[in-house]
Structure formats: C-alpha cells, structure tokens
Motif scaffolding. Structure first.
Motif: not given
Ligand SMILES: Nc1ncnc2c1ncn2[C@@H]1O[C@H](COP(=O)(O)OP(=O)(O)OP(=O)(O)O)[C@@H](O)[C@H]1O
Ligand SMILES: [Mg+2]
Length: 255
Positions: A145-155
C-alpha cells in the motif's frame, strides 16, 4: 475545559559534568482536554525530547508531568507501561507497522493486547477502517500500500484503544502533500468528533495550521505561542509563517 496534561518546570539534560546539553530547559505549559497542540522549532530545539517525555518513553531530569491527577514522573516502570497502554496512542514518522501482518491485523493486534473480546475487536476495527478510509486495502500487507495508507493504518492503530492523548512526531514528514492533507483532516476529525487530545511535532507550517495552538521551541525553551482562536485556517497559516519569518526562517526544515 479541563486540563488533560500539565507540564511543570520540566527539564531534560543529556551528557556528563564536562558537557551538558539542556534538551528541554524548564518548560511549563498545559494542554486542555480535546485540544490539538502543535510543536515547532529548529532542528535540535528539543521537540522529540519533549514528545518522548510526554509519552513516558524518556524520563525527566527534573519537574513533573501530570495526566489528570496522576504524576507520571513518579510511576514505576510497570505502572508506566500499563499507563501507556491505557492512555496513549503513538504515530511515528516511520509508521512502525509489522510487515508480516495485513493492515487489519496490525490494527487488531493492539486491541488483542488489551484482552478485549473477539467481537468487540472486530466491531472497533471495522469502525476504524471506515473512519480512516482504508477498508478496501485492509487485507493488504504494508509493502503493498501507499505511504499515506500506511500512515492512516498507523493512525487507526494509535487510536484503537481510545487514547486520552495521541502523540505524533512529524506524522506528515514522509507523505506527499495530498496524503498529508488527508491525514491532517483525519486528525482534525478525530479531534472534533471524538475529542481526542492531540500533540503533534511538525516542521511544516501547513501541517501546523490544523492545530488549535502552536508552541514554538528554541534551545529547549518555549519562546513563543500562537493560538488559532476563531481564525480561518488560511489566516492562521499566515500568522505561523509570520513567526517563522521573524525568526529568520530558523524554524524551517533544513535537514
Ligand atoms: N540520547 C541523547 N543523548 C545526548 N543528546 C541528545 C540525545 N537526544 C537528544 N539529544 C540532544 O538534545 C537536543 C534536542 O534534541 P531533539 O531530538 O529533541 O531535537 P528536535 O527538536 O527533535 O530536532 P529535529 O528537528 O532534528 O528532530 C539536541 O541538542 C540533541 O543533540
Ligand atoms: Mg526530532
């Protein structure tokens, strides 16, 4: 509104008697419940150190940090770890997702650690996947997945257990401007709809403009503070840029 956190005369020194770095130098401030606070400052000004002290990852040299009535500087390691699990959520710059788990499993894992029922975990997980707009990639692994999707998952993982406080160190640092904006809007929603208190370190004036209040650090001290009040975000952004310009652009990211 009540104070969620009170930081009283906090100091953090590194080094020995020959050379001491005052990473955080007698800092005092309060964060209200439901407030979205940003921290800006040049490289080495003590932002990460301050965040690590608030997150109990690091210990103060002197001073006190109160979460409600609890002074976390007085807690033993075991109590601290319990406190962290119960009250805090973290979003790191590097996401820190487990590569061998899907996004959904990454989110579920932190809830499993809290010994919740399977049904409760599944319900909360669906809610979070929806809130952060990553339902369609929930069965993918982080590398897919994209960086943004990873960051939203981390969120999602950070807020899964309804933390009292969400701590974020440069959460938009690795994102392109579209992904950064989506993440900031997510933070804004969390803050407004769930009254999650947020403490975010950022180099970036655009990211900072989503906050209610900005603390400007320099040499370990708070040298300026800016509140958004009723300003539109765009006007707040200009006010932040004015402070940065006044300090000769020293606060801009140069590393
Ligand atoms: N573990 C450590 N040992 C010794 N000195 C440290 C340690 N961690 C931080 N420092 C020093 O404390 C000061 C503050 O560092 P800190 O990482 O908090 O800065 P920062 O504002 O987060 O910087 P950046 O924007 O580059 O991330 C710096 O002078 C740094 O060199
Ligand atoms: Mg840092």
């Amino acid at each position: 509104m009540k104070d969620a956190i009170r930081i009283c005369d906090v100091e953090k020194y590194y080094g020995n008697e020959n050379h001491v770095t005052k990473a955080v130098d007698r800092v005092s401030f309060s964060v209200k419940t439901g407030e979205f606070v940003g921290v800006m400052g040049p490289s080495g000004s003590g932002k990460t150190t301050l965040l690590n002290l608030l997150s109990t990852i690091d210990h103060v040299t002197a001073g006190h940090i109160y979460y409600g009535e609890t002074d976390i500087t007085e807690l033993e390691e075991e109590q601290l770890s319990e406190f962290r699990k119960k009250n805090l959520g973290f979003v790191f710059q590097e996401y820190n997702l487990l590569d061998t788990l899907t996004l959904e499993e990454n989110i579920m894992l932190v809830m499993t650690l809290q010994c919740r029922s399977k049904k409760e975990i599944q319900t909360r997980c669906s809610e979070l996947l929806h809130l952060l707009g990553i339902e369609e990639v929930k069965d993918q692994y982080p590398y897919q997945v994209s960086g943004g999707q990873k960051q939203r998952c981390a969120c999602a993982r950070a807020i899964a257990n309804h933390p009292l406080l969400l701590l974020a160190d440069e959460p938009t640092g690795a994102l392109d401007s579209q992904a950064a904006q989506t993440l900031l809007e997510t933070f804004e929603n969390l803050n407004q709809q769930m009254q999650t208190t947020i403490f975010m370190v950022t180099h970036d004036a655009f990211s900072a403009s989503y906050c209610d209040r900005i603390l400007f650090l320099k040499d370990g001290k708070i040298f300026h503070e800016l509140s958004r009040g009723n300003k539109e975000r765009r006007d707040f952004l200009n006010a932040i840029l004015d402070v940065l310009a006044l300090t000769g652009g020293e606060l801009s990211h140069d590393s």
